[in-house]
Design a protein around this motif. Structure first.
Motif, PDB file in Angstrom:
ATOM      1  N   ILE A  48       4.080  -5.229  12.425  1.00 43.61           N
ATOM      2  CA  ILE A  48       4.844  -5.450  11.398  1.00 43.61           C
ATOM      3  C   ILE A  48       4.746  -4.805   9.715  1.00 43.61           C
ATOM      4  O   ILE A  48       5.230  -4.769   9.245  1.00 43.61           O
ATOM      5  N   LYS A  51       4.273  -0.745   9.469  1.00 43.24           N
ATOM      6  CA  LYS A  51       5.524  -0.608   9.763  1.00 43.24           C
ATOM      7  C   LYS A  51       5.874  -0.936   8.378  1.00 43.24           C
ATOM      8  O   LYS A  51       6.543   0.541   8.095  1.00 43.24           O
ATOM      9  N   TRP A 203      14.264  -7.079  14.036  1.00 39.14           N
ATOM     10  CA  TRP A 203      13.422  -7.282  13.309  1.00 39.14           C
ATOM     11  C   TRP A 203      13.110  -5.468  12.980  1.00 39.14           C
ATOM     12  O   TRP A 203      13.776  -5.040  12.022  1.00 39.14           O
ATOM     13  N   ASN A 204      13.505  -4.512  14.340  1.00 36.25           N
ATOM     14  CA  ASN A 204      13.164  -4.010  14.439  1.00 36.25           C
ATOM     15  C   ASN A 204      13.995  -3.310  14.083  1.00 36.25           C
ATOM     16  O   ASN A 204      14.298  -1.792  13.965  1.00 36.25           O
ATOM     17  N   ARG A 205      15.566  -3.565  14.393  1.00 35.16           N
ATOM     18  CA  ARG A 205      16.790  -3.020  13.604  1.00 35.16           C
ATOM     19  C   ARG A 205      16.858  -2.831  12.618  1.00 35.16           C
ATOM     20  O   ARG A 205      17.406  -1.593  11.706  1.00 35.16           O
ATOM     21  N   LYS A 207      14.012  -3.747   9.710  1.00 33.60           N
ATOM     22  CA  LYS A 207      12.594  -4.099   9.785  1.00 33.60           C
ATOM     23  C   LYS A 207      12.959  -4.306   8.061  1.00 33.60           C
ATOM     24  O   LYS A 207      13.051  -5.643   8.191  1.00 33.60           O
TER      25      LYS A 207
END
Length: 283
Positions: A48, A51, A203-205, A207
């Motif tokens: 995380i 990224k 979170w991936n949506r 960040k």
């Protein structure tokens, strides 16, 4: 046809033999799974941070803060909520192994306090309390999944009698080994694994632009709503709970769920730093 599962898993993986008069030391599934949750969780946090373009210099300090706050909070919480007389009679027992009593509600309080203190020590770095805890909470959910599976390997925290075909007969539990019971530990473990994927998807949506407090709010509502419901399928942990309409786990889950709802509502009001924009995908 057998309509239940005979569960006689050994809580020990192997034993390290005595060496120069020290030992032997049993290596248990619970301890291994407990450690594995933190080790795998640390890799998730590293991913995380990478990224989001953040420095990895603070990863070790963040991991240590999380481990200590969860363990200390869970240990103290167990004695406060379930064995207060032991805490007042012999406070040192909180620190003396083996750590046979850990309370998830105490762990939740511990990690909130620990990460608040961590965030205060990192002012000016963008690692606010809500930013940090939203990332760490994925690791906490993963740890919860591993710990509950460890409870299954220990044949502890068993469910009430049942006639469902997946009922477990816990042969290694001398108190509850006669009849099939709900594998409540497995229910909670699977629920936490699902939550890991839900939180990571959130979170991936977004960040870096993830609404502050959203993920910890989802965690608290998910975990402790299900904990409240699963308690109806579990045997009480302590004898005094038989006198209550709700057991201690359910009573403590109510404020945790309310706090989660508060975090979710507040997440819509907290501004995101201007350099943190949602991640979009071309289709």
């Amino acid at each position: 046809m057998i309509s239940y599962i005979l569960w006689d898993a050994s809580p020990e993986i192997f034993t390290i033999p005595e060496f120069f008069g020290v030992g032997p030391f049993p290596v248990r599934w619970y301890g291994l799974l407990f450690a594995l949750g933190f080790l795998v969780g640390q890799q998730i946090v590293i991913h995380i941070f990478k990224k989001e373009g953040r420095s990895l210099d603070d990863i070790d300090a963040l991991t240590l803060t999380m481990v200590l706050s969860i363990v200390v909070g869970a240990r103290i919480g167990h004695f406060i909520f379930y064995e207060p007389e032991t805490l007042f009679r012999n406070p040192l027992e909180v620190l003396i192994p083996p750590y046979s009593g850990l309370a998830s509600h105490g762990a939740a309080i511990g990690v909130l306090i620990g990460l608040w203190l961590y965030a205060r020590s990192r002012r000016g770095t963008g690692q606010t309390f809500l930013y940090v805890i939203d990332r760490i909470i994925i690791t906490v959910a993963l740890g919860g999944a591993f710990i509950r599976f460890g409870n299954l390997m220990n044949s502890e925290i068993v469910g009430k009698p049942t006639d469902v075909p997946w009922g477990f007969v816990f042969l290694n539990n001398t108190e509850f080994r006669q009849i099939p019971r709900h594998p409540a530990q497995l229910y909670e473990s699977i629920s936490c694994f699902i939550l890991v994927f839900v939180l990571f998807a959130i979170w991936n949506r977004y960040k870096a632009a993830t609404p502050r407090g959203l993920m910890v709010g989802v965690f608290l509502v998910w975990v402790f709503t299900l904990r409240f419901l699963y308690e109806f399928l579990k045997e009480n942990q302590e004898a005094f709970e038989a006198n209550y309409a709700l057991n201690m786990g359910q009573i403590l889950s109510i404020p945790a769920v309310l706090l989660g709802i508060y975090f979710i509502i507040q997440s819509k009001k907290i501004p995101i730093p201007g350099n943190a924009v949602p991640v979009t995908h071309n289709r």
